[in-house]
Design an enzyme around this catalytic site. Structure first.
Site, PDB file in Angstrom:
ATOM      1  N   ASP A   8       0.770  -1.142  -0.223  1.00  8.87           N
ATOM      2  CA  ASP A   8      -0.025   0.014  -0.033  1.00  8.87           C
ATOM      3  C   ASP A   8       0.937   1.136   0.110  1.00  8.87           C
ATOM      4  O   ASP A   8       1.762   1.330   0.826  1.00  8.87           O
ATOM      5  CB  ASP A   8      -0.912   0.017   1.029  1.00  8.87           C
ATOM      6  CG  ASP A   8      -2.137  -1.111   1.141  1.00  8.87           C
ATOM      7  OD1 ASP A   8      -2.059  -2.032   0.111  1.00  8.87           O
ATOM      8  OD2 ASP A   8      -2.685  -1.050   2.208  1.00  8.87           O
ATOM      9  N   ASP A 128     -15.653  -4.406  -2.152  1.00 10.56           N
ATOM     10  CA  ASP A 128     -15.338  -4.095  -0.780  1.00 10.56           C
ATOM     11  C   ASP A 128     -16.701  -3.823  -0.181  1.00 10.56           C
ATOM     12  O   ASP A 128     -17.981  -3.236  -0.761  1.00 10.56           O
ATOM     13  CB  ASP A 128     -14.510  -2.737  -0.562  1.00 10.56           C
ATOM     14  CG  ASP A 128     -13.503  -2.850  -1.240  1.00 10.56           C
ATOM     15  OD1 ASP A 128     -12.692  -3.816  -1.654  1.00 10.56           O
ATOM     16  OD2 ASP A 128     -12.985  -1.594  -1.631  1.00 10.56           O
TER      17      ASP A 128
END
Length: 234
Positions: A8, A128
């Protein structure tokens, strides 16, 4: 089952957020290329690279990600903030796959056209969710569709690659959401599980759900699991 470490990126650094919140940020490295090569050397099947700046509309790390792809040989899938057709085309010039979340649920027709142009197998639909309801815009708003309906809808349009993240589990080290994962994997599509991995036995549990792959994030960076351990269990 594929073992897929996450990298990330925020401000060019390797970080992890808790439940996607920038204020809950931990920096793990100032050298993303070094981390990518480290995970490759340890046996990762693929890398999941997330541009958090793009997700939060704070900037872009796309040039940095392109540089990472030049330094490793395993596949890379890019996620985060890919909401513009020209940016997506640029990303697909060097990435093997890209992950589409917000765009997939706000501009479905565009995503279907992109699938026809670049190949559906190169586009991963990111569903998600919170309690089985899909969320978008950096997890800040509901998409108005359930996880199951989202998978069924896109699979009818020849999409077979899905990334499933239970937002409430992300970065919490509380174990994966097996209940929703079982339902997703039963739809005869390739599902990558993300969020909640905290120990080696979690990998075994995800494998039993017939997942295509599993993403390792905080547990990997905190030393609670190694890629080698995960590979043996996968």
């Amino acid at each position: 089952m594929k073992i897929i470490p996450a990298i990330d990126l925020m401000d060019g650094q390797v970080v992890r957020l808790v439940q996607g919140k920038p204020e809950n940020k931990t920096v793990y490295s100032n050298n993303p290329q070094e981390i990518a090569k480290k995970w490759e050397k340890q046996g990762a099947d693929m890398l999941h690279v997330v541009d958090l700046d793009a997700t939060l509309q704070l900037g872009t790390n796309l040039k940095l990600i392109e540089q990472i792809t030049k330094e490793i040989s395993i596949p890379i899938q890019i996620a985060g903030g890919l909401r513009d057709e020209s940016v997506i085309a640029t990303a697909l010039d060097f990435a093997d796959r890209i992950v589409l979340g917000t765009l997939a649920f706000k501009e479905k027709n565009i995503v279907i056209k992109l699938g026809e142009k670049f190949g559906q197998e190169r586009l991963v639909i990111s569903a998600d969710h919170v309690d089985g309801n899909v969320v978008i815009n950096g997890w800040t708003s509901e998409a108005g569709i359930s996880l199951l309906d989202a998978i069924r809808d896109y699979s009818k349009n020849k999409f077979q690659e899905f990334l499933i993240t239970n937002v409430s589990r992300d970065g919490m080290l509380q174990g994966p959401d097996l209940q929703n994962l079982v339902v997703a994997c039963a739809q005869n599509v390739n599902v990558i599980a993300s969020g909640g991995i905290s120990k080696p036995s979690d990998i075994s549990d995800v494998k039993k759900c017939n997942a295509y792959g599993v993403i390792l994030g905080k547990a990997l960076y905190e030393g609670k699991i190694t890629i080698e351990e995960a590979k043996k269990l996968a």
